[in-house]
Write a protein that holds these residues in place. Sequence first.
Motif, PDB file in Angstrom:
ATOM      1  N   PRO A  20     -13.053  -6.854 -66.204  1.00 17.33           N
ATOM      2  CA  PRO A  20     -13.965  -5.801 -65.743  1.00 17.33           C
ATOM      3  C   PRO A  20     -13.198  -4.689 -65.027  1.00 17.33           C
ATOM      4  N   HIS A  21     -13.679  -3.489 -65.152  1.00 14.34           N
ATOM      5  CA  HIS A  21     -13.039  -2.369 -64.489  1.00 14.34           C
ATOM      6  C   HIS A  21     -13.114  -2.529 -62.978  1.00 14.34           C
ATOM      7  N   VAL A  22     -12.073  -2.114 -62.299  1.00 17.58           N
ATOM      8  CA  VAL A  22     -12.088  -1.992 -60.849  1.00 17.58           C
ATOM      9  C   VAL A  22     -12.641  -0.613 -60.554  1.00 17.58           C
ATOM     10  N   SER A 309     -14.846  -7.593 -59.001  1.00 14.36           N
ATOM     11  CA  SER A 309     -14.169  -7.597 -60.290  1.00 14.36           C
ATOM     12  C   SER A 309     -13.376  -8.886 -60.490  1.00 14.36           C
ATOM     13  N   GLY A 313     -14.351 -11.377 -63.333  1.00 13.90           N
ATOM     14  CA  GLY A 313     -13.291 -11.588 -64.303  1.00 13.90           C
ATOM     15  C   GLY A 313     -13.052 -13.062 -64.554  1.00 13.90           C
TER      16      GLY A 313
END
Length: 323
Positions: A20-22, A309, A313
């Motif tokens: 997942p994007h930070v 995240s 993740g």
Amino acid sequence: MPTPDPTPRPPAPASPRTLPHVALSQHAHDRHGAHRSDEAWHAARWADPTTRVLVLAGSRLRVVDGRVAWTTPAEAPAGTRLLLGERDGTTAYAVVVDPADAPGPREEWVVLRAALQHVADPADPDAARDAPLVLHAVGLAEWLWATRHCPRCGGALEVRKAGHEQVCTACGKPQFPRTDPAVIMLVAHGEPGSDDERCLLGRSPAWPPGRYSTLAGFVEPGETMEDAVRREVHEETGVLVGAVDYFGSQPWPLPASLMVGFTARASSTAVAVDGEEVEDARWWTRDELRAEAESGALVLPGGVSISRSLIEGWYGGPLPGQW
């Protein structure tokens, strides 16, 4: 034929390429370091009506109608001008004013932590793209606010290079913004991706009931980040850690940190918390994590944080609920 299990299973853990994007680390801008001392360049950009300006009262942001407020050079008040850089062809500055001179109602001016929900709101793409600019501005403003005198001789400091350097007017020693590295880690134990794999989360004594997050701590002098992960986990929970892998990083100017995220594999599972920084720490399987998050028994960090995240993740996808 066996009866199908009606319980929804979590997705497989994300691979490093699909983590997942930070949220606060996306949309980096060109900081234009080569132009920080170029007064003619600044004059041209400041005269451009498309240039955007973020006004800060000390290090507080102005939030109007749920959004961080930007203005134009013509409407910006006088103050210390900071070059943030350029994004999508538009130049951005910040102007720092004394809190006593801040325009508008006092209640509109909030600290960064209170404004985080507006800084990287996934429902507002413009706000999300502005997040690195806002964090850049607040980080510089916090440094200027806290650094008033030369640490060598105590002399007065003069701002240079569009807010990115201060020089002592007495001894000439330059000062630069400081960033404190901190590690934040998702510790797991068991066969990766198996039903029995568990993650370790802890809670601060100051938090409301049910709130848990990843472990974190500052890097000490002469220490690698990987060793800081191992030391902090052991000091706070008694758990031993072996392999440590980089996950991603996130600026965190509260007041001057860089959160460097890792995943770590535990080589022991017995928990003995320190009782000071961590009052409780527990292991969760993916099923337990999802079930308790759905029921509200477990309250996880907010969506803009790297801790969220890291947790999602490891879990393999979105989880319900947040601070």
